[in-house]
Write a protein that holds these residues in place. Structure first.
Motif, PDB file in Angstrom:
ATOM      1  N   ARG A   1     -21.925 -64.425  38.793  1.00 10.17           N
ATOM      2  CA  ARG A   1     -23.383 -65.638  38.746  1.00 10.17           C
ATOM      3  C   ARG A   1     -23.940 -64.281  37.717  1.00 10.17           C
ATOM      4  O   ARG A   1     -24.837 -64.356  37.207  1.00 10.17           O
TER       5      ARG A   1
ATOM      6  N   LEU B   1     -25.571 -64.695  33.988  1.00 15.01           N
ATOM      7  CA  LEU B   1     -26.933 -64.127  33.708  1.00 15.01           C
ATOM      8  C   LEU B   1     -26.978 -62.484  32.860  1.00 15.01           C
ATOM      9  O   LEU B   1     -27.808 -62.760  31.955  1.00 15.01           O
TER      10      LEU B   1
ATOM     11  N   GLU C   1     -26.528 -64.702  28.976  1.00 17.45           N
ATOM     12  CA  GLU C   1     -27.702 -64.986  28.883  1.00 17.45           C
ATOM     13  C   GLU C   1     -28.363 -63.607  28.103  1.00 17.45           C
ATOM     14  O   GLU C   1     -28.837 -64.259  27.446  1.00 17.45           O
TER      15      GLU C   1
ATOM     16  N   GLY D   1     -27.993 -70.992  28.463  1.00 12.64           N
ATOM     17  CA  GLY D   1     -29.208 -70.621  29.242  1.00 12.64           C
ATOM     18  C   GLY D   1     -29.050 -71.639  30.514  1.00 12.64           C
ATOM     19  O   GLY D   1     -29.080 -71.066  31.161  1.00 12.64           O
ATOM     20  N   TYR D   2     -28.547 -73.194  30.197  1.00 11.16           N
ATOM     21  CA  TYR D   2     -27.266 -73.791  31.220  1.00 11.16           C
ATOM     22  C   TYR D   2     -27.014 -73.234  32.428  1.00 11.16           C
ATOM     23  O   TYR D   2     -27.340 -73.187  33.441  1.00 11.16           O
TER      24      TYR D   2
ATOM     25  N   ARG E   1     -28.511 -70.824  34.584  1.00  9.39           N
ATOM     26  CA  ARG E   1     -29.267 -70.894  35.199  1.00  9.39           C
ATOM     27  C   ARG E   1     -28.216 -72.096  36.162  1.00  9.39           C
ATOM     28  O   ARG E   1     -28.652 -72.063  37.913  1.00  9.39           O
TER      29      ARG E   1
ATOM     30  N   GLN F   1     -26.778 -70.142  38.999  1.00  7.44           N
ATOM     31  CA  GLN F   1     -27.619 -68.552  39.307  1.00  7.44           C
ATOM     32  C   GLN F   1     -28.455 -69.504  40.749  1.00  7.44           C
ATOM     33  O   GLN F   1     -28.299 -69.023  41.734  1.00  7.44           O
ATOM     34  N   ARG F   2     -28.203 -70.818  40.644  1.00  7.14           N
ATOM     35  CA  ARG F   2     -28.243 -71.664  41.678  1.00  7.14           C
ATOM     36  C   ARG F   2     -27.119 -71.992  42.732  1.00  7.14           C
ATOM     37  O   ARG F   2     -27.326 -71.802  43.271  1.00  7.14           O
TER      38      ARG F   2
END
Length: 122
Positions: free
Chosen positions: A46, A50, A53, A110-111, A114, A117-118
């Motif tokens: 993760r 991040l 990005e 970016g996708y 994200r 991150q989830r």
């Protein structure tokens, strides 16, 4: 229009700095991508995505545009010219191509950030 020697040195320094900085930031991005792909730790994955990005959005994209802009200033303000030598045109086309590909792929970066991150697992 030709630049003064002082302005030419400043433009050259800015171009070399932005181009070398671009290469370094791409190396950092690549090392994070390898860490994200090979790690078994979910938090490391993760964090890598991040950070990728952030590096892409706030370092690589601005440096790509800076490299392109300073290269154009160099070619138009010096005797080398923009279309006078084939290698200047090749460098320009490569930089434009790489910048366009980067901008197209920014949505995917970016996708991925994200998505990671989830998720709770790599």
């Amino acid at each position: 229009m030709t630049m003064t020697i002082r302005l030419r040195k400043l433009a050259l320094t800015a171009h070399v700095t932005s181009s070398v900085g671009l290469l370094g930031s791409i190396a950092a991005f690549l090392s994070l991508a390898i860490a994200g792909l090979t790690s078994q730790d979910a938090q490391t994955v993760r964090a890598a995505y991040l950070a990728m990005e952030l590096i892409a959005r706030f370092v690589i994209v601005p440096l790509a545009f800076a490299s392109l802009l300073t290269g154009l200033i160099q070619s138009l303000g010096t005797p080398w010219g923009l279309f006078r030598h084939y290698w200047v045109v090749v460098k320009l086309l490569l930089t434009v191509f790489a910048t366009v590909v980067l901008l197209v792929k920014m949505e995917l970066v970016g996708y991925a950030a994200r998505l990671r991150q989830r998720r709770h697992c790599p």
